[in-house]
Design a protein around this motif. Structure first.
Motif, short mmCIF file in Angstrom:
data_model
loop_
_atom_site.label_atom_id
_atom_site.label_comp_id
_atom_site.label_asym_id
_atom_site.label_seq_id
_atom_site.Cartn_x
_atom_site.Cartn_y
_atom_site.Cartn_z
N THR A 1 -12.40 3.47 33.76
CA THR A 1 -13.63 4.25 33.66
C THR A 1 -13.34 5.68 34.12
O THR A 1 -12.73 5.88 35.17
N ILE A 2 -13.79 6.63 33.34
CA ILE A 2 -13.65 8.05 33.71
C ILE A 2 -15.04 8.61 33.95
O ILE A 2 -15.91 8.53 33.08
N ASP A 3 -15.25 9.16 35.13
CA ASP A 3 -16.51 9.84 35.47
C ASP A 3 -16.41 11.27 34.95
O ASP A 3 -15.69 12.10 35.51
N ARG A 4 -17.11 11.56 33.87
CA ARG A 4 -17.02 12.88 33.22
C ARG A 4 -17.59 13.99 34.11
O ARG A 4 -17.19 15.14 33.97
N GLU A 5 -18.51 13.66 35.01
CA GLU A 5 -19.04 14.69 35.91
C GLU A 5 -18.02 15.09 36.97
O GLU A 5 -18.00 16.22 37.41
N ALA A 6 -17.16 14.15 37.36
CA ALA A 6 -16.14 14.44 38.37
C ALA A 6 -14.90 15.07 37.75
O ALA A 6 -14.20 15.84 38.41
N CYS A 7 -14.62 14.76 36.48
CA CYS A 7 -13.43 15.28 35.80
C CYS A 7 -13.54 16.79 35.66
O CYS A 7 -14.57 17.31 35.28
N ASP A 8 -12.44 17.47 35.97
CA ASP A 8 -12.45 18.93 35.90
C ASP A 8 -11.25 19.46 35.11
O ASP A 8 -10.83 20.59 35.30
N GLY A 9 -10.68 18.63 34.25
CA GLY A 9 -9.59 19.09 33.40
C GLY A 9 -8.28 19.32 34.10
O GLY A 9 -7.48 20.14 33.67
N VAL A 10 -8.01 18.60 35.20
CA VAL A 10 -6.74 18.75 35.90
C VAL A 10 -5.62 18.04 35.14
O VAL A 10 -4.51 18.52 35.03
N ALA B 1 -3.73 15.33 35.61
CA ALA B 1 -2.57 14.66 36.21
C ALA B 1 -2.42 13.26 35.62
O ALA B 1 -1.33 12.70 35.61
N CYS B 2 -3.51 12.70 35.10
CA CYS B 2 -3.48 11.36 34.53
C CYS B 2 -2.68 11.29 33.23
O CYS B 2 -2.07 10.27 32.92
N LEU B 3 -2.64 12.36 32.46
CA LEU B 3 -2.00 12.35 31.15
C LEU B 3 -0.52 12.02 31.22
O LEU B 3 0.01 11.34 30.34
N VAL B 4 0.16 12.45 32.25
CA VAL B 4 1.60 12.20 32.35
C VAL B 4 1.90 10.82 32.92
O VAL B 4 3.04 10.37 32.88
N ARG B 5 0.90 10.14 33.46
CA ARG B 5 1.10 8.81 34.05
C ARG B 5 0.81 7.68 33.06
O ARG B 5 1.32 6.59 33.20
N ASP B 6 -0.07 7.94 32.09
CA ASP B 6 -0.49 6.89 31.15
C ASP B 6 -0.81 7.54 29.82
O ASP B 6 -1.72 8.37 29.72
N GLY B 7 -0.07 7.19 28.79
CA GLY B 7 -0.22 7.79 27.48
C GLY B 7 -1.56 7.54 26.80
O GLY B 7 -1.87 8.17 25.80
N GLY C 1 -12.35 17.31 23.20
CA GLY C 1 -12.76 18.62 22.70
C GLY C 1 -13.48 19.49 23.71
O GLY C 1 -13.57 20.70 23.53
N GLU C 2 -13.97 18.88 24.79
CA GLU C 2 -14.67 19.62 25.84
C GLU C 2 -13.75 19.98 26.99
O GLU C 2 -14.18 20.53 28.00
N GLY C 3 -12.46 19.65 26.88
CA GLY C 3 -11.51 19.95 27.94
C GLY C 3 -11.54 18.97 29.09
O GLY C 3 -11.10 19.28 30.20
N LEU C 4 -12.05 17.75 28.85
CA LEU C 4 -12.09 16.71 29.87
C LEU C 4 -11.20 15.55 29.44
O LEU C 4 -10.81 15.44 28.28
N ALA C 5 -10.88 14.67 30.38
CA ALA C 5 -10.05 13.52 30.07
C ALA C 5 -10.85 12.51 29.26
O ALA C 5 -12.05 12.33 29.45
N THR C 6 -10.15 11.85 28.35
CA THR C 6 -10.71 10.74 27.59
C THR C 6 -9.62 9.71 27.40
O THR C 6 -8.49 9.91 27.83
N ALA D 1 -2.27 6.61 37.04
CA ALA D 1 -3.06 7.73 36.54
C ALA D 1 -4.28 7.97 37.41
O ALA D 1 -4.61 9.11 37.75
N ALA D 2 -4.93 6.89 37.82
CA ALA D 2 -6.11 7.02 38.69
C ALA D 2 -5.73 7.60 40.04
O ALA D 2 -6.42 8.48 40.57
N ALA D 3 -4.62 7.15 40.60
CA ALA D 3 -4.18 7.65 41.90
C ALA D 3 -3.77 9.12 41.83
O ALA D 3 -3.92 9.86 42.80
N ALA D 4 -3.27 9.56 40.67
CA ALA D 4 -2.84 10.95 40.50
C ALA D 4 -4.02 11.90 40.32
O ALA D 4 -3.87 13.10 40.49
N CYS D 5 -5.18 11.37 39.99
CA CYS D 5 -6.36 12.20 39.76
C CYS D 5 -6.89 12.72 41.10
O CYS D 5 -7.42 11.94 41.89
N PRO D 6 -6.79 14.01 41.36
CA PRO D 6 -7.23 14.54 42.66
C PRO D 6 -8.74 14.56 42.81
O PRO D 6 -9.25 14.79 43.90
N LEU D 7 -9.46 14.30 41.75
CA LEU D 7 -10.93 14.37 41.78
C LEU D 7 -11.58 13.00 41.86
O LEU D 7 -12.80 12.90 41.80
#
Length: 94
Positions: free
Chosen positions: A5-14, A16-22, A28-33, A61-67
């Motif tokens: 689950t990704i909380d879109r309100e907490a996501c800020d386009g950092v 770090a998850c992308l390099v941990r899990d493909g 399109g809004e600059g947030l993780a999906t 990926a979750a652990a790498a997410c600073p948010l």
């Protein structure tokens, strides 16, 4: 089975998850999906359930997410979930 689950309100386009899990991608809004069919996709939350051997990647990926925007939780066959905060996913027990 487990749900990501990704909380879109907490996501800020950092991203770090992308390099941990493909399965993670930038939308399109600059947030993780997630690059898969989503069960929940609204302004606040994105979620998908998986039954594979890639849970460890999702937890990294979750652990790498600073948010703390990503949660990985166990899902029972009946759809109930055992939630855990993003940084504490290693302690999730079925």
């Amino acid at each position: 089975m487990y749900r990501i689950t990704i909380d879109r309100e907490a996501c800020d386009g950092v991203f770090a998850c992308l390099v941990r899990d493909g399965r993670f991608a930038e939308d399109g809004e600059g947030l993780a999906t997630l690059d898969t069919e989503l069960e929940v996709d609204d302004e606040r939350t994105i979620a998908a359930t998986f039954d594979d051997d890639r849970r460890d990647d999702a937890e990294q990926a979750a652990a790498a997410c600073p948010l703390d925007a990503i949660r990985v939780e166990t899902v029972e066959e009946d759809g109930a979930a055992d939630a855990a905060p993003a940084g504490d996913t290693e302690e999730v027990r079925p």
